[in-house]
Design a protein around this motif. Structure first.
Motif, PDB file in Angstrom:
ATOM      1  N   LEU A   8      11.938  -0.527   0.468  1.00  0.00           N
ATOM      2  CA  LEU A   8      11.637  -0.742   2.256  1.00  0.00           C
ATOM      3  C   LEU A   8      12.282  -1.245   3.166  1.00  0.00           C
ATOM      4  O   LEU A   8      13.031  -2.233   2.373  1.00  0.00           O
ATOM      5  CB  LEU A   8      10.059  -0.608   2.391  1.00  0.00           C
ATOM      6  N   SER A   9      12.028  -0.960   4.416  1.00  0.00           N
ATOM      7  CA  SER A   9      12.596  -2.043   4.864  1.00  0.00           C
ATOM      8  C   SER A   9      11.858  -2.851   4.752  1.00  0.00           C
ATOM      9  O   SER A   9      10.596  -3.019   4.399  1.00  0.00           O
ATOM     10  CB  SER A   9      12.654  -2.022   6.889  1.00  0.00           C
ATOM     11  N   ASP A  10      13.074  -4.133   5.528  1.00  0.00           N
ATOM     12  CA  ASP A  10      11.504  -5.228   5.290  1.00  0.00           C
ATOM     13  C   ASP A  10      10.364  -5.700   6.576  1.00  0.00           C
ATOM     14  O   ASP A  10       9.493  -6.324   5.947  1.00  0.00           O
ATOM     15  CB  ASP A  10      12.657  -6.789   6.448  1.00  0.00           C
ATOM     16  N   GLU A  11      10.293  -5.171   7.570  1.00  0.00           N
ATOM     17  CA  GLU A  11       9.263  -5.332   8.366  1.00  0.00           C
ATOM     18  C   GLU A  11       8.518  -3.612   7.687  1.00  0.00           C
ATOM     19  O   GLU A  11       7.397  -4.578   7.976  1.00  0.00           O
ATOM     20  CB  GLU A  11       9.853  -4.403   9.346  1.00  0.00           C
ATOM     21  N   ALA A  12       8.719  -3.117   6.987  1.00  0.00           N
ATOM     22  CA  ALA A  12       8.113  -2.175   6.323  1.00  0.00           C
ATOM     23  C   ALA A  12       7.360  -1.953   5.228  1.00  0.00           C
ATOM     24  O   ALA A  12       5.422  -2.814   5.149  1.00  0.00           O
ATOM     25  CB  ALA A  12       8.575  -1.156   5.936  1.00  0.00           C
ATOM     26  N   PHE A  13       8.767  -3.639   4.305  1.00  0.00           N
ATOM     27  CA  PHE A  13       6.934  -4.316   3.082  1.00  0.00           C
ATOM     28  C   PHE A  13       6.246  -5.308   3.865  1.00  0.00           C
ATOM     29  O   PHE A  13       5.068  -5.149   3.097  1.00  0.00           O
ATOM     30  CB  PHE A  13       7.870  -4.862   2.373  1.00  0.00           C
ATOM     31  N   ARG A  14       7.314  -6.093   5.171  1.00  0.00           N
ATOM     32  CA  ARG A  14       5.989  -7.220   5.343  1.00  0.00           C
ATOM     33  C   ARG A  14       4.977  -6.134   5.876  1.00  0.00           C
ATOM     34  O   ARG A  14       3.922  -6.858   5.177  1.00  0.00           O
ATOM     35  CB  ARG A  14       6.770  -7.630   6.785  1.00  0.00           C
ATOM     36  N   ARG A  15       4.436  -5.570   6.291  1.00  0.00           N
ATOM     37  CA  ARG A  15       3.811  -4.869   6.805  1.00  0.00           C
ATOM     38  C   ARG A  15       2.609  -4.183   5.738  1.00  0.00           C
ATOM     39  O   ARG A  15       1.620  -4.470   5.810  1.00  0.00           O
ATOM     40  CB  ARG A  15       3.983  -3.586   7.842  1.00  0.00           C
ATOM     41  N   LEU A  16       3.372  -3.627   4.761  1.00  0.00           N
ATOM     42  CA  LEU A  16       2.539  -2.798   3.827  1.00  0.00           C
ATOM     43  C   LEU A  16       1.663  -4.201   2.944  1.00  0.00           C
ATOM     44  O   LEU A  16       0.665  -4.250   2.403  1.00  0.00           O
ATOM     45  CB  LEU A  16       3.109  -2.515   2.702  1.00  0.00           C
ATOM     46  N   PHE A  17       2.081  -4.997   2.693  1.00  0.00           N
ATOM     47  CA  PHE A  17       1.751  -6.335   1.719  1.00  0.00           C
ATOM     48  C   PHE A  17       1.412  -6.860   2.827  1.00  0.00           C
ATOM     49  O   PHE A  17      -0.364  -7.044   2.052  1.00  0.00           O
ATOM     50  CB  PHE A  17       3.110  -7.358   1.817  1.00  0.00           C
ATOM     51  N   ARG A  18       1.389  -7.413   3.462  1.00  0.00           N
ATOM     52  CA  ARG A  18       0.315  -8.068   5.164  1.00  0.00           C
ATOM     53  C   ARG A  18      -0.963  -6.991   4.997  1.00  0.00           C
ATOM     54  O   ARG A  18      -2.462  -7.384   5.017  1.00  0.00           O
ATOM     55  CB  ARG A  18       1.301  -7.831   6.387  1.00  0.00           C
ATOM     56  N   ASP A  19      -0.960  -5.422   4.909  1.00  0.00           N
ATOM     57  CA  ASP A  19      -2.674  -4.721   5.442  1.00  0.00           C
ATOM     58  C   ASP A  19      -2.816  -4.614   4.091  1.00  0.00           C
ATOM     59  O   ASP A  19      -4.550  -4.894   3.920  1.00  0.00           O
ATOM     60  CB  ASP A  19      -2.036  -3.266   5.216  1.00  0.00           C
TER      61      ASP A  19
END
Lengths: 385, 369
Positions: A8-19
């Motif tokens: 995943l892109s950094d931003e996509a991973f960040r979102r996935l993890f945060r959610d």
């Protein structure tokens, strides 16, 4: 595990993890006052992570970890902090796992790693001794081989969460005649339920018992619990922390404390005081620039490089800054800085004294800041010994 | 030893750094400052011409205006390398704001002439905008200026001034020849040896075709030039900090007392490490500012530039102070170059906003958002 997080892109991973964290980290565990909760206090969170397969961010996938790259691991840690998730007893995840994955026998890996992931084994770290703190290599807890066991005698101290652990990985002296003190040290895995182990919790300045003394009297440790080569434990122990050293200097804690200072200052009208604003501005910019410095080292990892000794500067800066921010909280508290309990700030409570006391510890542990400076002097500036 | 680590995919920054280092080997920084002090001058024409030939006086000017058309990453690397060697010609103080003022102005023959002269080194085009007490009148021939502008670098060597002034007609960018009747230059010695001047206007007449740009306020004219100049100054200061650090580390390794190099004593080692950390922080703050300002000139860029200039100024001055101390009595002599690092740092740290005022501006900006 369904997702390949590294893809995943950094931003996509960040979102996935945060959610996912938002949905799964129990609200009553967020922003806990306690810095080092025991396993039982955060077991729900630990198990939720384990079930998702997200408990061990850096372990390779074949051992049940996420196998995250350092760049993704930084995001994992950042979001964890930002969302106020509690710290879990993480010596097993952060230290024992990597230790065994790198140096363990196939049997050790097969036995211990799953038990860490399940929470069945909770580990602590037996390094410091009463006379071996900053000078760790002078440690004297002795392990003598007798047949197929080591007999261990000695004392460990400042052993974080030993009273909540059932296993300890411990540095012991196995050769008293070694000319270089760093030689003759070995790493053992020690079952804290063994006869001869006595654990005494030590209250800290905040009145909590995060750390303990561990007394070892003729404790029998099976020889197969040796990790890596005999007498080479110093190298083993030192190499365990790789890129994770960056987190000792993460700006997270100073950022959190600064946020608390701002709330307190707003509630008390301190921003109308020019003298305060001047002092606050210095702290604010120190936090801002610490984040810039953290990025400089994080970029080394993102580009596939390895951290050098210079990363220690982050630990010094972050811990001293955390202290100065909490000192400012007590300054604007005025005479209320006499109290042990929390301060009122509008409809909030600010634990200024708690943070002030808490901030004394990080400058001492993980290698006192003066030790870090010794290391930097030699390794980075090349100053003579 | 610390350096700003800026993305350098095609290696141009490394090349630029290398040529700046070679340049510094031919144009010794400390002796340049000393000769400015002796001659009460502000620009060394020989060094300046060589810089123009290297493309540095017009580095930020677009190629269409005769410049090198390079970006602020290049400017940062160049200023940092020159600061490191204490080559103290006022590129950051003069060329950077001049280039941006001209680049932002609408096309005109006067703009073309000045830009070409700035880039080629034929003209020394010096901005002046600080502490204005200027009134702008009008007569049949054009504008009439009265009053003063302060803190002008390079004024003694200037061929043309770029004034940022405001009157009832709004703010304007004016070009005024240095030998214009009614304009006088009053200089004081700067702490590092280079003269700093005030411009005094007394019924000074300026033709209207010398109005290069008009905006509603001086702030609108100065916004871009000030951001870029502060960034370049942050880079120069970071370079000064690193240069003073490296000199001091080297000195402490060779200076022997009590039978040992003083660098072997823990009290000295910890000081040097603290200085090194301050230099590293300055470089990290600089990199963030380069990245943010490259991405646009919004709030993030403003904050990052304010932080970088404040941090680099504090680092350079405080490293300079400690460096003088660690050189012992030698450090207190005029002969030893380390004092010049401190003096240059004092000058640039106070220029275009000193650290405390920059920090207060940062907080005011951030809290207003």
């Amino acid at each position: 595990m369904a997702e390949d997080c590294n893809a995943l892109s950094d931003e996509a991973f960040r979102r996935l993890f945060r959610d996912w964290v938002q949905a799964n980290c129990p609200p009553h565990l967020r922003n806990m006052r306690k810095q080092r909760p025991l396993f039982g206090e955060v077991a729900d969170w630990y198990r939720a992570l384990a079930q998702k397969g997200w408990l061990a961010p850096t372990w390779p996938k074949e051992h049940g970890g996420m196998g995250l790259t350092p760049a993704k691991h930084i995001i994992y840690v950042e979001e964890w902090g930002r969302l106020g998730c509690p710290r879990i007893p993480d010596h097993g995840i952060g230290l024992v796992g990597p230790l065994l994955i790198q140096y363990g026998t196939p049997e050790q890996k097969a036995h211990y790693l799953p038990r860490i992931l399940s929470g069945e084994d909770v580990w602590c770290q037996g390094y410091s001794e009463p006379n071996a703190g900053s000078d760790l290599a002078s440690l004297r807890t002795a392990a003598v081989r007798e047949g197929d066991v080591f007999i261990v005698n000695g004392q460990k101290i400042w052993t974080t969460l030993a009273h909540g652990a059932n296993w300890m990985f411990v540095l012991v002296r196995t050769d008293r005649t070694a000319k270089v003190r760093q030689n003759g040290i070995s790493v053992l895995l020690l079952d804290l339920k063994s006869p001869g182990v006595r654990i005494r919790p030590i209250a800290n300045l905040r009145g909590e018992t995060d750390f303990c003394e561990v007394f070892l009297d003729d404790v029998r440790v099976p020889a197969e619990n040796l990790v890596g080569e005999l007498d080479r434990g110093w190298t083993v122990a030192k190499s365990v922390l790789g890129h994770e050293r960056i987190f000792l200097g993460a700006p997270t804690r100073p950022e959190y404390a600064l946020g608390r200072l701002e709330r307190l200052a707003e509630a008390r009208g301190a921003f109308a005081d020019r003298a305060f604003v001047s002092r606050y501005a210095r702290l604010r910019l120190d936090v801002y620039d610490l984040a810039s410095a953290f990025e400089r080292f994080a970029n080394v990892l993102r580009r596939g490089g390895e951290l050098g000794a210079d990363v220690s500067m982050l630990k010094i800066l972050a811990t001293e800054l955390y202290q100065r921010i909490t000192e400012e909280m007590l300054t604007i508290a005025g005479e209320e800085a006499r109290f042990a309990d929390d301060l009122e700030a509008g409809n909030e409570q600010i634990d200024a004294m708690n943070l002030f006391l808490d901030s004394r510890a990080p400058a001492i542990f993980g290698g006192a800041n003066e030790i870090q400076k010794n290391i930097l002097a030699k390794a980075v500036l090349g100053l003579p010994g | 030893m610390p350096r700003a680590i800026i993305d350098d995919a095609d290696g141009t920054l490394a090349l630029l750094r290398q040529s700046a280092t070679q340049f510094a080997a031919r144009h010794d920084g400390p002796s340049g400052l000393r000769s400015k002090r002796a001659q009460e001058s502000d620009i060394d024409r020989q060094t300046w011409t060589a810089m123009a030939e290297a493309g540095w006086t017009g580095l930020l000017l677009p190629e269409s205006l005769g410049g090198a058309g390079l970006g602020l990453g290049e400017q940062a690397v160049l200023s940092e390398a020159l600061g490191y060697a204490l080559v103290a010609e006022p590129l950051a103080l003069v060329c950077v704001p001049a280039a941006i003022l001209l680049a932002n102005a609408p096309p005109s023959p006067e703009r073309t002439r000045l830009a070409a002269g700035l880039a080629s080194g034929d003209r020394v085009v010096v901005p002046a905008w600080q502490d204005p007490t200027i009134t702008i009148g009008r007569d049949a021939a054009g504008l009439v200026l009265n009053g003063d502008l302060r803190f002008v670098d390079g004024a003694r060597s200037a061929t043309d001034f770029l004034l940022v002034v405001a009157g009832v007609e709004g703010a304007m960018l004016l070009s005024v020849p240095a030998d214009q009747p009614g304009l006088s230059v009053l200089s004081r010695p700067g702490v590092d040896g280079a003269a700093i001047s005030s411009l005094s206007f007394s019924a000074c007449r300026v033709a209207t075709d010398r109005v290069l740009d008009r905006r509603d306020s001086r702030e609108m004219l100065l916004r871009g030039p000030l951001l870029q100049a502060r960034l370049a100054l942050a880079a120069e200061l970071a370079g000064i900090a690193c240069g003073a650090l490296d000199r001091t580390v080297d000195y402490s390794k060779t200076r022997v007392q009590f039978g040992k190099p003083i660098a072997s004593f823990q009290a000295i080692q910890h000081r040097l490490v603290e200085m090194w950390m301050d230099a590293e922080l300055a470089c990290a703050a600089l990199v963030r500012a380069v990245e943010r300002l490259s991405a646009g000139d919004g709030q993030e860029a403003h904050l990052a530039v304010l932080a970088a200039k404040a941090r680099a100024g504090d680092a350079a001055v405080s490293i300079g102070r400690r460096a003088v101390h660690l050189h012992g009595a030698m450090g207190y002599t005029d002969e030893c170059a380390i004092g010049l690092y401190l003096k240059r740092a004092l000058n640039l740290s106070a220029a275009f906003g000193q650290p405390e005022s920059l920090r207060l501006e940062f907080v005011a900006r951030e809290r207003a958002a």
